[in-house]
Design a protein around this motif. Structure first.
Motif, mmCIF file in Angstrom:
data_model
loop_
_atom_site.group_PDB
_atom_site.id
_atom_site.type_symbol
_atom_site.label_atom_id
_atom_site.label_comp_id
_atom_site.label_asym_id
_atom_site.label_seq_id
_atom_site.Cartn_x
_atom_site.Cartn_y
_atom_site.Cartn_z
ATOM 1 N N ARG A 54 54.115 30.048 39.914
ATOM 2 C CA ARG A 54 53.593 31.356 40.311
ATOM 3 C C ARG A 54 52.076 31.253 40.363
ATOM 4 N N PRO A 55 51.431 31.992 41.259
ATOM 5 C CA PRO A 55 49.969 31.887 41.382
ATOM 6 C C PRO A 55 49.247 32.341 40.116
ATOM 7 N N LEU A 56 48.227 31.584 39.761
ATOM 8 C CA LEU A 56 47.333 32.007 38.688
ATOM 9 C C LEU A 56 46.393 33.076 39.237
ATOM 10 N N THR A 57 45.672 33.721 38.370
ATOM 11 C CA THR A 57 44.746 34.777 38.788
ATOM 12 C C THR A 57 43.767 34.281 39.845
ATOM 13 N N HIS A 58 43.270 33.052 39.685
ATOM 14 C CA HIS A 58 42.301 32.504 40.639
ATOM 15 C C HIS A 58 42.951 32.233 41.992
ATOM 16 N N ASP A 59 44.227 31.863 41.977
ATOM 17 C CA ASP A 59 44.962 31.686 43.233
ATOM 18 C C ASP A 59 45.148 33.033 43.924
ATOM 19 N N LEU A 60 45.444 34.058 43.136
ATOM 20 C CA LEU A 60 45.600 35.399 43.676
ATOM 21 C C LEU A 60 44.308 35.875 44.325
ATOM 22 N N LEU A 61 43.192 35.675 43.647
ATOM 23 C CA LEU A 61 41.909 36.093 44.209
ATOM 24 C C LEU A 61 41.608 35.333 45.504
ATOM 25 N N ARG A 62 41.905 34.040 45.539
ATOM 26 C CA ARG A 62 41.744 33.255 46.765
ATOM 27 C C ARG A 62 42.569 33.856 47.895
ATOM 28 N N ASP A 63 43.819 34.205 47.588
ATOM 29 C CA ASP A 63 44.709 34.750 48.600
ATOM 30 C C ASP A 63 44.262 36.132 49.068
ATOM 31 N N ILE A 64 43.737 36.943 48.166
ATOM 32 C CA ILE A 64 43.225 38.261 48.548
ATOM 33 C C ILE A 64 42.021 38.113 49.475
ATOM 34 N N LEU A 65 41.095 37.225 49.130
ATOM 35 C CA LEU A 65 39.924 37.008 49.989
ATOM 36 C C LEU A 65 40.359 36.557 51.385
ATOM 37 N N ALA A 66 41.359 35.692 51.442
ATOM 38 C CA ALA A 66 41.864 35.236 52.745
ATOM 39 C C ALA A 66 42.520 36.385 53.503
ATOM 40 N N ALA A 67 43.284 37.222 52.797
ATOM 41 C CA ALA A 67 43.984 38.326 53.445
ATOM 42 C C ALA A 67 43.021 39.356 54.041
ATOM 43 N N VAL A 68 41.908 39.579 53.369
ATOM 44 C CA VAL A 68 40.931 40.558 53.875
ATOM 45 C C VAL A 68 39.844 39.878 54.719
ATOM 46 N N GLN A 69 40.027 38.594 54.954
ATOM 47 C CA GLN A 69 39.120 37.803 55.791
ATOM 48 C C GLN A 69 37.667 37.897 55.338
ATOM 49 N N GLN A 70 37.471 37.734 54.026
ATOM 50 C CA GLN A 70 36.140 37.728 53.431
ATOM 51 C C GLN A 70 35.998 36.439 52.620
ATOM 52 N N PRO A 71 35.467 35.399 53.223
ATOM 53 C CA PRO A 71 35.413 34.109 52.530
ATOM 54 C C PRO A 71 34.400 34.102 51.384
ATOM 55 N N LEU A 72 34.712 33.284 50.382
ATOM 56 C CA LEU A 72 33.745 33.017 49.320
ATOM 57 C C LEU A 72 32.750 32.016 49.881
ATOM 58 N N LYS A 73 31.512 32.452 50.060
ATOM 59 C CA LYS A 73 30.482 31.582 50.643
ATOM 60 C C LYS A 73 29.901 30.619 49.620
ATOM 61 N N ALA A 74 29.745 31.095 48.372
ATOM 62 C CA ALA A 74 29.158 30.264 47.321
ATOM 63 C C ALA A 74 29.318 30.951 45.984
ATOM 64 N N VAL A 75 29.131 30.164 44.946
ATOM 65 C CA VAL A 75 29.031 30.649 43.576
ATOM 66 C C VAL A 75 27.632 30.309 43.107
ATOM 67 N N GLU A 76 26.984 31.260 42.472
ATOM 68 C CA GLU A 76 25.643 31.019 41.939
ATOM 69 C C GLU A 76 25.610 31.354 40.455
ATOM 70 N N ILE A 77 25.270 30.359 39.650
ATOM 71 C CA ILE A 77 25.031 30.582 38.227
ATOM 72 C C ILE A 77 23.583 31.035 38.136
ATOM 73 N N THR A 78 23.390 32.287 37.786
ATOM 74 C CA THR A 78 22.094 32.934 37.969
ATOM 75 C C THR A 78 21.244 33.069 36.730
ATOM 76 N N GLU A 79 21.892 33.098 35.569
ATOM 77 C CA GLU A 79 21.127 33.471 34.384
ATOM 78 C C GLU A 79 21.781 32.923 33.125
ATOM 79 N N LEU A 80 20.953 32.714 32.122
ATOM 80 C CA LEU A 80 21.394 32.371 30.777
ATOM 81 C C LEU A 80 20.654 33.306 29.840
ATOM 82 N N LYS A 81 21.421 34.193 29.205
ATOM 83 C CA LYS A 81 20.807 35.179 28.331
ATOM 84 C C LYS A 81 21.594 35.226 27.025
ATOM 85 N N ASP A 82 20.907 35.014 25.908
ATOM 86 C CA ASP A 82 21.559 35.002 24.590
ATOM 87 C C ASP A 82 22.743 34.045 24.558
ATOM 88 N N ASN A 83 22.544 32.861 25.117
ATOM 89 C CA ASN A 83 23.551 31.796 25.157
ATOM 90 C C ASN A 83 24.790 32.157 25.971
#
Length: 154
Positions: A54-83
Protein backbone atom coordinates in the motif's frame (compact mmCIF):
# COMPACT_ATOMS: atom_id res chain seq x y z
CA UNK A 1 21.61 27.37 -2.48
CA UNK A 2 23.80 24.31 -2.97
CA UNK A 3 22.55 21.04 -4.46
CA UNK A 4 22.83 17.95 -2.27
CA UNK A 5 22.60 14.23 -2.95
CA UNK A 6 21.34 11.63 -0.52
CA UNK A 7 24.10 9.30 0.66
CA UNK A 8 21.62 7.27 2.69
CA UNK A 9 20.16 6.57 6.10
CA UNK A 10 21.48 4.68 9.07
CA UNK A 11 20.86 4.27 12.77
CA UNK A 12 23.20 6.24 15.02
CA UNK A 13 24.40 4.22 17.99
CA UNK A 14 24.01 4.08 20.95
CA UNK A 15 20.89 6.28 20.75
CA UNK A 16 19.27 4.23 17.94
CA UNK A 17 18.32 7.52 16.29
CA UNK A 18 18.04 7.38 12.48
CA UNK A 19 20.10 9.85 10.49
CA UNK A 20 19.99 10.85 6.83
CA UNK A 21 23.32 11.88 5.37
CA UNK A 22 23.41 14.32 2.46
CA UNK A 23 26.46 15.35 0.46
CA UNK A 24 27.15 18.57 -1.39
CA UNK A 25 27.14 17.74 -5.12
CA UNK A 26 29.84 20.24 -6.10
CA UNK A 27 31.71 20.34 -2.83
CA UNK A 28 33.08 18.32 0.03
CA UNK A 29 30.63 18.97 2.84
CA UNK A 30 28.19 16.49 4.30
CA UNK A 31 24.97 17.40 6.08
CA UNK A 32 23.73 14.95 8.73
CA UNK A 33 20.10 15.34 9.79
CA UNK A 34 18.57 13.27 12.57
CA UNK A 35 15.14 12.03 11.51
CA UNK A 36 12.29 9.81 12.66
CA UNK A 37 12.11 6.07 12.09
CA UNK A 38 9.12 6.35 9.73
CA UNK A 39 10.89 8.86 7.50
CA UNK A 40 14.10 6.79 7.59
CA UNK A 41 12.10 3.79 6.41
CA UNK A 42 10.47 5.83 3.62
CA UNK A 43 13.85 7.07 2.39
CA UNK A 44 15.44 3.61 2.61
CA UNK A 45 12.50 2.00 0.78
CA UNK A 46 12.85 4.41 -2.12
CA UNK A 47 16.63 4.12 -2.32
CA UNK A 48 16.40 0.33 -2.35
CA UNK A 49 13.49 0.19 -4.77
CA UNK A 50 11.16 -1.48 -2.27
CA UNK A 51 7.51 -1.05 -3.23
CA UNK A 52 5.14 -1.52 -0.28
CA UNK A 53 1.80 -3.25 -0.83
CA UNK A 54 0.00 0.00 0.00
CA UNK A 55 1.32 3.51 -0.70
CA UNK A 56 3.20 5.27 2.06
CA UNK A 57 2.32 8.88 2.85
CA UNK A 58 5.13 10.11 0.58
CA UNK A 59 3.83 7.96 -2.28
CA UNK A 60 0.37 9.40 -1.73
CA UNK A 61 1.70 12.95 -1.86
CA UNK A 62 3.59 12.12 -5.08
CA UNK A 63 0.39 10.75 -6.59
CA UNK A 64 -1.65 13.78 -5.51
CA UNK A 65 0.87 16.18 -7.07
CA UNK A 66 0.71 14.17 -10.30
CA UNK A 67 -3.10 14.10 -10.24
CA UNK A 68 -3.35 17.89 -9.89
CA UNK A 69 -0.50 18.36 -12.39
CA UNK A 70 1.65 20.37 -9.99
CA UNK A 71 5.18 18.96 -10.06
CA UNK A 72 7.62 19.19 -7.19
CA UNK A 73 10.29 21.44 -8.68
CA UNK A 74 12.75 21.25 -5.78
CA UNK A 75 13.26 20.84 -2.06
CA UNK A 76 15.13 23.56 -0.22
CA UNK A 77 16.56 23.15 3.26
CA UNK A 78 16.29 26.76 4.30
CA UNK A 79 17.10 27.17 7.94
CA UNK A 80 18.57 25.70 11.10
CA UNK A 81 17.09 27.17 14.24
CA UNK A 82 17.58 25.74 17.75
CA UNK A 83 19.00 22.54 16.23
CA UNK A 84 15.88 22.05 14.09
CA UNK A 85 16.14 22.00 10.29
CA UNK A 86 13.43 23.63 8.16
CA UNK A 87 12.65 22.97 4.52
CA UNK A 88 10.30 24.13 1.77
CA UNK A 89 8.71 22.21 -1.06
CA UNK A 90 8.71 24.23 -4.31
CA UNK A 91 5.58 23.12 -6.15
CA UNK A 92 4.42 24.17 -9.60
CA UNK A 93 5.21 27.67 -10.79
CA UNK A 94 5.34 29.61 -7.53
CA UNK A 95 3.98 27.64 -4.59
CA UNK A 96 6.20 27.21 -1.53
CA UNK A 97 5.09 24.89 1.29
CA UNK A 98 6.93 24.46 4.59
CA UNK A 99 7.81 20.85 5.40
CA UNK A 100 10.19 18.80 7.49
CA UNK A 101 13.43 18.00 5.67
CA UNK A 102 12.95 14.26 6.20
CA UNK A 103 9.53 14.26 4.51
CA UNK A 104 10.84 16.58 1.80
CA UNK A 105 13.77 14.28 1.05
CA UNK A 106 11.52 11.19 0.91
CA UNK A 107 9.24 12.98 -1.57
CA UNK A 108 12.11 14.39 -3.65
CA UNK A 109 13.56 10.90 -4.08
CA UNK A 110 10.20 9.64 -5.34
CA UNK A 111 9.84 12.30 -8.02
CA UNK A 112 13.50 12.95 -8.88
CA UNK A 113 13.42 16.56 -7.67
CA UNK A 114 16.66 18.29 -6.69
CA UNK A 115 17.48 18.82 -3.03
CA UNK A 116 19.14 22.13 -2.21
CA UNK A 117 20.47 23.66 0.96
CA UNK A 118 21.02 27.27 1.95
CA UNK A 119 24.70 28.19 2.14
CA UNK A 120 24.22 29.46 5.69
CA UNK A 121 22.84 26.07 6.81
CA UNK A 122 25.77 24.22 5.22
CA UNK A 123 28.21 26.63 6.82
CA UNK A 124 26.62 26.10 10.22
CA UNK A 125 25.86 22.37 10.16
CA UNK A 126 27.87 20.91 7.29
CA UNK A 127 30.90 18.81 8.05
CA UNK A 128 33.97 18.07 5.98
CA UNK A 129 35.18 14.51 6.26
CA UNK A 130 38.98 14.40 6.04
CA UNK A 131 40.50 11.94 3.59
CA UNK A 132 41.53 9.59 6.37
CA UNK A 133 37.87 9.34 7.40
CA UNK A 134 36.69 8.48 3.88
CA UNK A 135 36.94 4.84 5.00
CA UNK A 136 34.08 5.58 7.38
CA UNK A 137 31.99 6.92 4.50
CA UNK A 138 32.77 3.78 2.51
CA UNK A 139 31.75 1.63 5.49
CA UNK A 140 28.56 3.68 5.68
CA UNK A 141 27.86 2.98 2.00
CA UNK A 142 28.48 -0.74 2.59
CA UNK A 143 26.07 -0.59 5.51
CA UNK A 144 23.48 1.02 3.22
CA UNK A 145 23.86 -1.82 0.75
CA UNK A 146 22.98 -4.34 3.45
CA UNK A 147 20.44 -2.53 5.65
CA UNK A 148 16.76 -3.30 5.23
CA UNK A 149 13.98 -0.75 5.78
CA UNK A 150 12.57 -3.04 8.50
CA UNK A 151 15.72 -2.31 10.52
CA UNK A 152 14.30 1.17 11.19
CA UNK A 153 11.03 -0.08 12.66
CA UNK A 154 10.84 0.34 16.26
Amino acid sequence: MRELSVVGVRVELPSNQPIVLLREVDGDRYLPIWIGAVEATAIAYEQQGVKPARPLTHDLLRDILAAVQQPLKAVEITELKDNVFYADLLIGENLRVSARPSDSIALALRVGAPIRCADQVLTEAGIVIPDEQEDEVEKFREFLDQVRPEDFAG
